[in-house]
Design an enzyme around this catalytic site. Structure first.
Site, PDB file in Angstrom:
ATOM      1  N   GLU A 188      46.635  29.788  43.418  1.00 14.64           N
ATOM      2  CA  GLU A 188      46.104  30.777  44.362  1.00 14.64           C
ATOM      3  C   GLU A 188      47.223  31.450  45.141  1.00 14.64           C
ATOM      4  O   GLU A 188      48.099  30.790  45.694  1.00 14.64           O
ATOM      5  CB  GLU A 188      45.148  30.125  45.360  1.00 14.64           C
ATOM      6  CG  GLU A 188      44.581  31.111  46.382  1.00 14.64           C
ATOM      7  CD  GLU A 188      43.784  30.412  47.476  1.00 14.64           C
ATOM      8  OE1 GLU A 188      43.064  29.456  47.156  1.00 14.64           O
ATOM      9  OE2 GLU A 188      43.916  30.810  48.645  1.00 14.64           O
ATOM     10  N   GLU A 231      44.543  22.901  49.350  1.00 16.56           N
ATOM     11  CA  GLU A 231      45.423  23.053  50.508  1.00 16.56           C
ATOM     12  C   GLU A 231      45.343  21.928  51.545  1.00 16.56           C
ATOM     13  O   GLU A 231      44.839  22.127  52.660  1.00 16.56           O
ATOM     14  CB  GLU A 231      45.169  24.409  51.168  1.00 16.56           C
ATOM     15  CG  GLU A 231      45.465  25.560  50.227  1.00 16.56           C
ATOM     16  CD  GLU A 231      45.210  26.940  50.796  1.00 16.56           C
ATOM     17  OE1 GLU A 231      45.665  27.913  50.175  1.00 16.56           O
ATOM     18  OE2 GLU A 231      44.575  27.048  51.867  1.00 16.56           O
TER      19      GLU A 231
END
Length: 709
Positions: free
Chosen positions: A251, A157
């Protein structure tokens, strides 16, 4: 055939291609239209954040097993810790996952921070080589532990970097082009940085550079900042389609405030991805998201966040003590887990997504796949309409399919095996019908199979029940495969009684003072027994039963003909543990071999045994490894190296024997001439040590052996 997502269990009608219900939607499957190869489905373990309780061996079996009552995952994601002293934290979890996933196991890792950049920091370009060396030290460590990583990503991320390392689009491009190829040093593939919100701007520069894109094997992305109302354009990525790069959804969770067992409820939700608001929480959002990942986004792999969490695939207590998760839910598969299993158990690694009508009508979605060996076609139907059932005709021209095996998850069902529907002229019509409840939404998976190898059913313990006599209801036949070889139907795959007897089959058996009993029975469930009637005659029938209600009932059939009509069981006590003998009248039986069918016609009768006529001395005695006089397997000493061989007659030539484990599971056949030979060949046949029944195919003898492994 009507597949009922809720309500009374039953497959009601089969409709051929020329007989289609009015208003039916149509899903046309095109096996020649091939899309992406499916790598599988997975989840995350992060023992540092999960307090060391990320994945036990029992959790791994639930998550990575592929049979009834399992999720069917094959992929595990773990963190790359900044401190090498923590590299070992997921080793046991990975080994457990690999044990149950077997050859399908995929193992990959993601770094959040490193010694060169913590929360809200950027790695200096002068430290890029050191960073690569750090990642390679982790992949080497895992390789040395015997669990080599299949892939490792550049970073988690980059667009949510207040809590971990930050990367700009230019930094991602520069690192990828100059250094990412070195991450393959220990045989691992390279995953891109995994964007929090699937921000295409973080990938475009690499994808548009032929030299840079060569250093990515996989594009990793997260689906945060999306929800069920988000448009399809979030999932679509035409540039990635053009470049042909593999995509993994590495995810996500659909929401984190509600329980993983909530089917459909309105509550205040919101988390790091979405604003706090009143919203509808649905387990079926998992199915809808996976559908869009596969069909709109062309993703090859889908990974949930934590496998075990109060909002995850296996239930855990809520760490914030907000949900007050019931203790009897903890450690069991959640509704979200069962929804995911409708993909994971059946769309196995190597399968190819093929053409299918993606949205045959409003709130109904379909996808289709063919297995890696080409022997199976899988169709997944997602009905998001909680008010209306759907009738769907599925056309699969050119496929060598005789039947579709059907599985359903709904508010009341957990990946329930609904049986088979016959395919006529390449077509079948089913109806998803939620019965009398308010929520009719469900996910249905149809697994199409061609001509099957038939494995015949076998009497439990290798010896059919003799009538007249008494038999224990838990000693139903060992199931085989193919038409007519199923020997029981239970409405869910979980043994709610938790007895170890016949463990793994999912029939609700209890250990009580009288022995093992059948309990938690529901209307439509049934068991079957192969019986041998020794003489024509009229016999009394008595059953040992218990019930805490006044409406429980069951019936008996012999060779599909009713011999005891549905009989109500009187209330015997408040706790369902007071057993009484219930007379079922008289019945005429003919000499010979028959199939006796016990069927529940009204919920919640407990049954211990059934006696038809008087029990003969022969049927109640124990000789040469027969069951005991109560019909149950006698207690044995597992340390005894050879339990029963003293009455074994030496054959003049090789004889065929069927081998069963203590649960009655048929293990295979061996040919042997004497006790020593059959013992040795049984040991070679079976994988695990333990006690096994060995039955002569042409004789009436049953023996037991202890196999040491």
């Amino acid at each position: 055939m009507a597949i009922k997502c809720l309500g009374k269990l039953g497959l009601v009608a089969v409709l051929g291609a020329s007989v289609v219900s009015a208003g039916a939607s149509t899903v046309n499957v095109d096996l020649d239209e091939e899309h992406q190869v499916i790598r599988g489905f997975g989840g995350m373990v992060h023992n540092e954040w999960q307090g060391g309780a990320g994945l036990s061996d029992a959790d791994a079996e639930l998550a990575f097993g592929t049979g009834d009552g399992h999720i069917g995952l094959n992929t595990l994601r773990i963190p790359v810790y900044a401190n090498s002293n923590s590299f070992n934290k997921e080793v046991n979890a990975a080994k457990a996952a690999k044990k149950y996933a077997g050859d399908d196991f995929i193992f990959y890792a993601t770094p959040w921070t490193s010694p060169y950049a913590g929360a809200n920091q950027h790695i200096k370009s002068s430290d890029y080589q050191k960073y690569v060396d750090h990642l390679n030290s982790f992949t080497k460590y895992m390789k040395d532990q015997g669990i080599p990583l299949d892939a490792i990503s550049i970073s988690n991320e980059p667009d949510w970097c207040g809590e971990w390392a930050c990367w700009s689009a230019d930094e991602i491009y520069n690192f990828t082009k100059g250094y990412a190829d070195q991450m393959r040093k220990n045989g691992t593939k390279v995953i891109s940085t995994e964007s929090f919100r699937y921000d295409k701007n973080l990938y475009n520069k690499v994808l548009n550079d032929a030299n840079a894109i060569k250093n990515w094997d996989i594009l990793g992305a997260h689906f945060y900042a999306s929800e069920a109302s988000t448009g399809d354009d979030f999932f679509a990525y035409s540039l990635a389609d053009q470049k042909g790069i593999e995509r993994w959804m590495t995810e996500h969770y659909t929401e984190s405030q509600g329980s993983g067992n909530y089917w459909r409820t309105v509550m205040r939700t919101g988390d790091q991805a979405n604003q706090n608001k009143m919203d509808t929480v649905r387990a079926m959002d998992v199915a809808y998201e996976i559908h869009r990942a596969m069909v709109v986004g062309n993703f090859n792999q889908y990974t949930w966040w934590y496998i075990r969490r109060c909002y995850g695939l296996i239930m855990e207590k809520d760490f914030g003590n907000k949900l007050q998760v019931p203790s009897n839910e903890i450690g069991k598969i959640s509704k979200r887990g069962y929804v995911m299993s409708q993909f994971a158990r059946f769309v196995r690694p190597g399968a190819v997504r093929v053409g299918a009508t993606a949205k045959p009508e409003a709130n109904l979605f379909a996808s289709a796949y063919k297995s890696a060996d080409g022997d199976s076609v899988i169709v997944v139907l997602v009905n998001r309409d909680y008010k209306n059932a759907k009738t769907v005709t599925i056309n699969v021209p050119g496929a060598n399919i005789e039947t579709f095996h059907v599985y359903t998850t709904s508010e009341a069902k957990n990946a329930q095996d609904e049986g088979e529907v016959e395919v006529q002229n390449g077509s079948v019509t089913i109806t998803t019908d939620a019965g009398n409840t308010n929520n009719k939404d469900c996910i249905v998976t149809l697994v199409g199979v061609g001509p099957q190898v038939v494995v015949p059913r076998e009497p439990f313990g290798g010896k059919m029940i003799t009538l007249p006599g008494k038999f224990e209801v838990e000693n139903f036949d060992v199931p085989g495969s193919g038409k007519g070889n199923k020997t029981f139907l239970d409405k869910d795959s979980e043994n709610k009684g938790e007895s170890k007897y016949r463990e793994g089959l999912g029939v609700d058996l209890y250990d009580e003072g009288t022995g093992v009993v059948l309990g938690m029975t529901q209307t439509g469930e049934w068991l079957e027994y192969t019986v041998n009637v020794t003489a024509d005659g009229e016999y009394d029938i008595v059953a040992s039963v218990a019930s805490g209600s006044e409406t429980s009932a069951f019936k008996l059939l012999l060779d599909d003909e009713e011999i005891v009509p549905s009989t109500t069981v009187p209330k015997t006590g408040e706790d369902w543990q007071t057993y009484e003998d219930l007379s079922l009248g008289k019945v005429k039986l003919t000499k010979g071999e028959h199939i006796l069918h016990l069927e529940i016609t009204a919920d919640y009768v407990n049954i211990d045994w059934i006696r038809i006529g008087q029990e003969s001395a022969a049927s109640s005695s124990m000789d040469e490894g027969d069951t005991s006089d109560d019909g149950k397997t006698p207690a044995t000493n597992p340390d005894d190296p050879q339990l029963v061989t003293n009455h074994f007659n030496v054959a003049t030539s090789a004889e065929t024997f069927a081998v069963f484990d203590l649960m009655g599971t048929f293990m295979g056949r061996v040919e042997a001439v004497d006790a020593k030979d059959v013992h040795r060949k049984t040991a070679n046949l079976v994988r695990n040590g333990g006690i096994y029944f060995v039955k002569s195919i042409h004789g009436a003898r049953t023996f037991k052996f202890n196999v040491a492994k």
